[in-house]
Design a protein around this motif. Structure first.
Motif, PDB file in Angstrom:
ATOM      1  N   GLU A   1       0.831  -1.217   0.000  1.00 20.58           N
ATOM      2  CA  GLU A   1       0.000   0.000   0.000  1.00 20.58           C
ATOM      3  C   GLU A   1       0.863   1.265   0.000  1.00 20.58           C
ATOM      4  O   GLU A   1       0.399   2.328   0.407  1.00 20.58           O
ATOM      5  CB  GLU A   1      -0.960   0.022   1.202  1.00 20.58           C
TER       6      GLU A   1
ATOM      7  N   HIS B   1      -3.478   1.922   8.452  1.00 22.81           N
ATOM      8  CA  HIS B   1      -4.472   1.232   7.610  1.00 22.81           C
ATOM      9  C   HIS B   1      -4.678  -0.189   8.131  1.00 22.81           C
ATOM     10  O   HIS B   1      -3.730  -0.978   8.185  1.00 22.81           O
ATOM     11  CB  HIS B   1      -4.006   1.195   6.148  1.00 22.81           C
TER      12      HIS B   1
ATOM     13  N   HIS C   1      -8.148  -3.406   8.832  1.00 17.76           N
ATOM     14  CA  HIS C   1      -9.418  -3.938   8.322  1.00 17.76           C
ATOM     15  C   HIS C   1     -10.372  -4.255   9.478  1.00 17.76           C
ATOM     16  O   HIS C   1     -10.663  -5.432   9.739  1.00 17.76           O
ATOM     17  CB  HIS C   1      -9.167  -5.220   7.516  1.00 17.76           C
TER      18      HIS C   1
ATOM     19  N   HIS D   1     -13.063  -3.403   2.170  1.00 20.46           N
ATOM     20  CA  HIS D   1     -11.630  -3.474   2.450  1.00 20.46           C
ATOM     21  C   HIS D   1     -11.273  -3.073   3.887  1.00 20.46           C
ATOM     22  O   HIS D   1     -11.038  -3.937   4.721  1.00 20.46           O
ATOM     23  CB  HIS D   1     -10.898  -2.605   1.423  1.00 20.46           C
TER      24      HIS D   1
HETATM   25 ZN    ZN Z   1      -5.762  -3.347   3.389  1.00 17.21          ZN
END
Ligand code: ZN
Length: 218
Positions: free
Chosen positions: A91, A114, A116, A186
């Motif tokens: 990412e 980041h 989930h 996501h």
């Molecule tokens: Zn992710």
């Protein structure tokens, strides 16, 4: 601060917000032309500070027909012997796209997390725009500004990076209008001045999403 990021990811793993190799975090001091990012494919519950990747932000001036703009590119810098054999998070377009602008912010550190989180992702899957849940829950809106969702975009893509940048309303002075944004199907991206502060935006939103889904009223 890298050690704190490791603690944050260990906690995110315990909460089932990520599986072993998911999740990524970056950190930049405002006066530096580099940032640190978690490596790809490493178990995040046992991540160590010497596994981070150090990334330089290169800026050049691009001149067109009567216009001048900045062109940015990233480049790996040597950090530790262990990190030499690792790749930066997939990412990186997301982190690079945000960190290159966040560096100009008046606050001295910017951290991007980041992960989930289960109920945030479930709420978006159920058709909820996360920016709307704040209306009924003042405890959330008091501390955390939630951006409108990013729709279906492929993971580790430039498109994901660009849409998150737009939804967070990041300006050229490094200011953001929102603390957190959800990506449909996501996860979420949160930004603040320390790893735990960014984490708390996620925790708050996750808690409210759990309540909303439990109520069945949405
Ligand atoms: Zn992710």
């Amino acid at each position: 601060m890298l050690e704190t990021i490791c603690e944050v990811l260990e906690d995110a793993y315990k909460r089932n917000w990520i599986t072993s190799r998911d999740g990524n975090v970056s950190i930049r001091h405002h006066d530096r032309d580099h940032f640190y990012i978690t490596p790809s494919g490493v178990r995040k519950q046992t991540l160590q500070p010497d596994q981070f990747k150090k990334i330089k932000i290169n800026r050049s001036i691009h001149s067109g027909w009567g216009t001048a703009d900045f062109l940015y590119a990233w480049e790996e810098l040597d950090y530790t012997d262990i990190s030499k054999n690792l790749r930066p998070s997939g990412e990186i377009p997301l982190h690079f796209g945000l960190q290159k602008e966040l560096g100009q912010h008046k606050d001295d550190v910017r951290v991007i997390v980041h992960v989930h989180p289960t109920y945030c992702v479930a709420a978006m899957h159920a058709g909820i725009d996360l920016s709307t849940v704040v209306d009924s829950f003042p405890e959330l809106s008091r501390y955390t500004k939630v951006a409108p969702n990013v729709g279906d975009v492929p993971p580790i893509s430039q498109e994901l990076a660009d849409r998150c940048f737009e939804q967070l309303k990041l300006d050229r002075d490094g200011n953001i209008a929102y603390d957190i944004v959800g990506i449909k199907g996501h996860g979420v991206v949160a930004i603040d001045t320390s790893p735990w502060r960014a984490y708390e935006h996620i925790e708050r939103l996750e808690h409210i999403c759990k309540i909303v889904l439990a109520s069945g009223k949405y």
